[in-house]
Design an enzyme around this catalytic site. Structure first.
Site, mmCIF file in Angstrom:
data_model
loop_
_atom_site.group_PDB
_atom_site.id
_atom_site.type_symbol
_atom_site.label_atom_id
_atom_site.label_comp_id
_atom_site.label_asym_id
_atom_site.label_seq_id
_atom_site.Cartn_x
_atom_site.Cartn_y
_atom_site.Cartn_z
ATOM 1 N N GLU A 68 48.455 29.447 36.487
ATOM 2 C CA GLU A 68 48.641 30.901 36.352
ATOM 3 C C GLU A 68 50.118 31.256 36.187
ATOM 4 O O GLU A 68 50.654 32.090 36.913
ATOM 5 C CB GLU A 68 48.075 31.621 37.593
ATOM 6 C CG GLU A 68 46.648 31.242 37.919
ATOM 7 C CD GLU A 68 46.064 32.019 39.088
ATOM 8 O OE1 GLU A 68 46.673 33.001 39.538
ATOM 9 O OE2 GLU A 68 44.965 31.637 39.547
ATOM 10 N N GLU A 85 43.326 29.677 47.080
ATOM 11 C CA GLU A 85 44.199 30.379 48.033
ATOM 12 C C GLU A 85 43.690 30.330 49.467
ATOM 13 O O GLU A 85 43.716 31.339 50.175
ATOM 14 C CB GLU A 85 44.385 31.839 47.577
ATOM 15 C CG GLU A 85 44.930 31.927 46.170
ATOM 16 C CD GLU A 85 45.009 33.351 45.616
ATOM 17 O OE1 GLU A 85 44.665 34.289 46.340
ATOM 18 O OE2 GLU A 85 45.423 33.503 44.456
HETATM 19 O O1 9MR Z 1 44.695 38.833 37.105
HETATM 20 C C1 9MR Z 1 43.779 39.249 38.096
HETATM 21 C C2 9MR Z 1 43.821 40.759 38.235
HETATM 22 O O2 9MR Z 1 43.325 41.356 37.063
HETATM 23 C C3 9MR Z 1 43.024 41.187 39.447
HETATM 24 O O3 9MR Z 1 43.198 42.569 39.655
HETATM 25 C C4 9MR Z 1 43.471 40.412 40.666
HETATM 26 C C5 9MR Z 1 42.698 40.793 41.898
HETATM 27 O O4 9MR Z 1 43.045 39.998 42.977
HETATM 28 O O5 9MR Z 1 43.315 39.028 40.424
HETATM 29 C C6 9MR Z 1 44.158 38.600 39.422
HETATM 30 O O6 9MR Z 1 44.104 37.218 39.311
HETATM 31 C C7 9MR Z 1 44.544 36.484 40.451
HETATM 32 C C8 9MR Z 1 43.844 35.154 40.424
HETATM 33 O O7 9MR Z 1 42.460 35.352 40.409
HETATM 34 C C9 9MR Z 1 44.223 34.305 41.625
HETATM 35 N N1 9MR Z 1 45.651 34.158 41.725
HETATM 36 C C10 9MR Z 1 46.419 35.381 41.678
HETATM 37 C C11 9MR Z 1 46.051 36.169 40.424
HETATM 38 C C12 9MR Z 1 46.926 37.389 40.314
HETATM 39 O O8 9MR Z 1 46.672 38.297 41.334
#
Ligand code: 9MR
Length: 501
Positions: free
Chosen positions: A425, A319
């Site tokens: 994802e 990102e």
């Molecule tokens: O699924 C993840 C969630 O449990 C966390 O709270 C969050 C924090 O930013 O991150 C989520 O995973 C993210 C991933 O690492 C990167 N792309 C977006 C995902 C969803 O937020």
């Protein structure tokens, strides 16, 4: 006929009851505060809290939960003091005397309206659990709650219940085996539940730790601070949070996609400061790159020594492109290292990654401009350096957007570059879980898979971001392929329809 229908309906009702038995819990609540807050019982059976001075001052209740087991909580909240208040259902858990917190559900409570907070939760490995209802930005708000229900969910994994019939759920990894690996994200708590994991293993052949390989979980800040006293360029790591999943994956021949080395989020602020101490100045470019080298080397070494060959790919950078400008987003990585930090990150990863491990750049909103062009430019830069192998489309989509056409165009644009591809994802939110809406969700999932199949030669994996709706990071939008009882949804069957007979 009517009678028959009624029997069928009763059976469906009984089946769902046998999965989850709700219990209303309005006893044994206590105020969480330093003494100022108190609870009042109202005639209608609701409880109210007043005298709060902090957002965390809240009604709390202890629950005996078992690590790895799944629970669901539901409560209605009411406030009459401000137009809208952000309410949160949270858990405070304690392990070896240390308390930590997780937010389980968010909802905005409008003035004078009862609002529902609902959450699924897989218990972590803790000694004590307190469920509480707190606020965000409303520390003195008085509010009420009622109908708190607590459910131990016993999902039936692996079989589909349709009325009176039980059938075996087809396996995604087997059905798509000639196309790409099929995977999911898994979080630490899920990995404690054997039954759940066995079901995941029957469906998926690659898994991404949802959080546990992020710097927030892997960087050992206090051990790093000790190392920094001798050499600021050293980093210390630990793997306690990710071990349950790695162990399971190792024992079951499941591959792991590593996520993530460099990200502007979920990275301890201390990583960027001298002595790993946030009250000290920021480190120099040389020190930060030195730390990234040390951090990357230790992770790669640990994984390869303990689980040789299991981690097949990594999101090196996540990102990095700004949605509004299409340029590198503002971050500590950019401001400390400079414009070339992506190149340096991939160079480092390439140096320490075992041979054959694929290095990905991973991002969301690929279907939109100016982000898409920004992503393409970044990939071109990395390709020129010869250090990137692939692009990961996150695909956190919604029913209405992006359109299937926008997704198609973004796939075509990225696929024009000489890169491996993955959907890293995937999830797709919908406004409600009525049958008609679930069908619309299924149609969009299907359209996406129709777009993906022709890329089979370069598409290494398609991974959903979670398995059952209730445990999704976007649980409010029912975004996944299985419902909260681990029952396949219409979307599950719809994606199978994209395969030739
Ligand atoms: O699924 C993840 C969630 O449990 C966390 O709270 C969050 C924090 O930013 O991150 C989520 O995973 C993210 C991933 O690492 C990167 N792309 C977006 C995902 C969803 O937020």
């Amino acid at each position: 006929m009517k009678k028959f229908l009624l029997i069928l309906l009763c059976m469906a009702f009984l089946t769902s009851l046998s999965f989850a038995q709700g219990e209303t819990v309005m006893d044994y609540w206590y105020p969480r505060s330093m003494g100022s807050a108190s609870l009042t019982e109202y005639e209608d059976g609701s409880l109210g809290i007043q005298g709060r001075t902090m957002d965390w001052n809240s009604p709390g209740h202890d629950f005996d939960l078992i690590a790895g087991n799944q629970y669901s909580f539901k409560v209605e909240v009411f406030q009459d003091e401000q137009t809208e208040a952000q309410m949160i259902l949270s858990v405070a858990h304690t392990k070896d005397g240390t308390e930590s917190y997780e937010n389980l559900a968010f909802a905005k409570a409008k003035k004078g309206e009862w609002t529902t907070l609902e959450a699924g939760y897989v218990a972590g490995d803790f000694d004590r659990f307190v469920i509480y209802i707190e606020t965000l930005g409303a520390p003195t708000l008085a509010y009420q709650f009622r109908n708190f229900t607590f459910t131990g969910v016993e999902a039936v994994f692996g079989s589909a219940e349709t009325g009176s019939e039980t059938t075996e759920v087809p396996s995604l990894k087997e059905k798509f085996q000639d196309y790409f690996a099929f995977g999911t994200a898994v979080t630490q708590n899920e990995a404690y539940n054997r039954q759940r994991m066995d079901f995941y293993a029957s469906q998926f052949n690659i898994m991404t730790p949802g959080n546990e390989l992020k710097p927030d979980y892997v960087l050992d800040v206090s051990a790093s601070a000790k190392l920094a006293a001798e050499d600021e360029c050293q980093a210390a790591v630990h793997f306690d949070r990710v071990k349950p999943l790695l162990t399971y994956a190792w024992e079951h021949g499941i591959k792991i996609h590593g996520h993530v080395l460099v990200w502007h989020q979920q990275t301890p602020e201390a990583f960027f400061h001298e002595g790993y101490n946030i009250s000290k100045p920021l480190v120099t470019r040389e020190v930060l790159l030195g730390r990234l080298s040390s951090y990357t080397e230790k992770i790669m070494e640990y994984l390869e020594e303990n689980y040789p060959g299991m981690v097949v790919s990594w999101d090196v950078l996540n990102e990095a492109i700004d949605d509004q400008t299409g340029q590198l987003r503002d971050s500590k990585w950019l401001s400390i290292v400079g414009e070339d930090y992506p190149e340096r990150a991939y160079e480092i990863a390439r140096k320490y990654a075992p041979e054959g491990v694929q290095l990905y750049y991973n991002d969301y909103n690929t279907a939109y401009e100016p982000k898409q062009t920004g992503i393409v430019h970044l990939l071109e830069r990395l390709l020129a350096d010869g250090t990137v192998d692939g692009y990961g489309f996150q695909m956190h989509h919604d029913l209405s957007q992006p359109s299937v056409d926008q997704i198609r165009k973004s796939l075509e644009r990225i696929a024009a570059l000489p890169l491996k591809l993955r959907v890293s994802e995937l999830d797709l939110t919908i406004p409600d879980n009525q049958e008609a809406t679930l069908e619309k969700q299924a149609a969009k999932y299907k359209a996406i898979f129709e777009l993906l199949l022709p890329y089979r030669d370069r598409l290494e994996a398609v991974q959903v971001w979670g398995v059952t709706d209730d445990l999704s990071w976007r649980a409010w939008g029912y975004p996944l392929l299985f419902d909260h009882n681990a029952q396949p949804k219409p979307a599950f069957y719809a994606i199978l329809e994209t395969l030739p007979e």
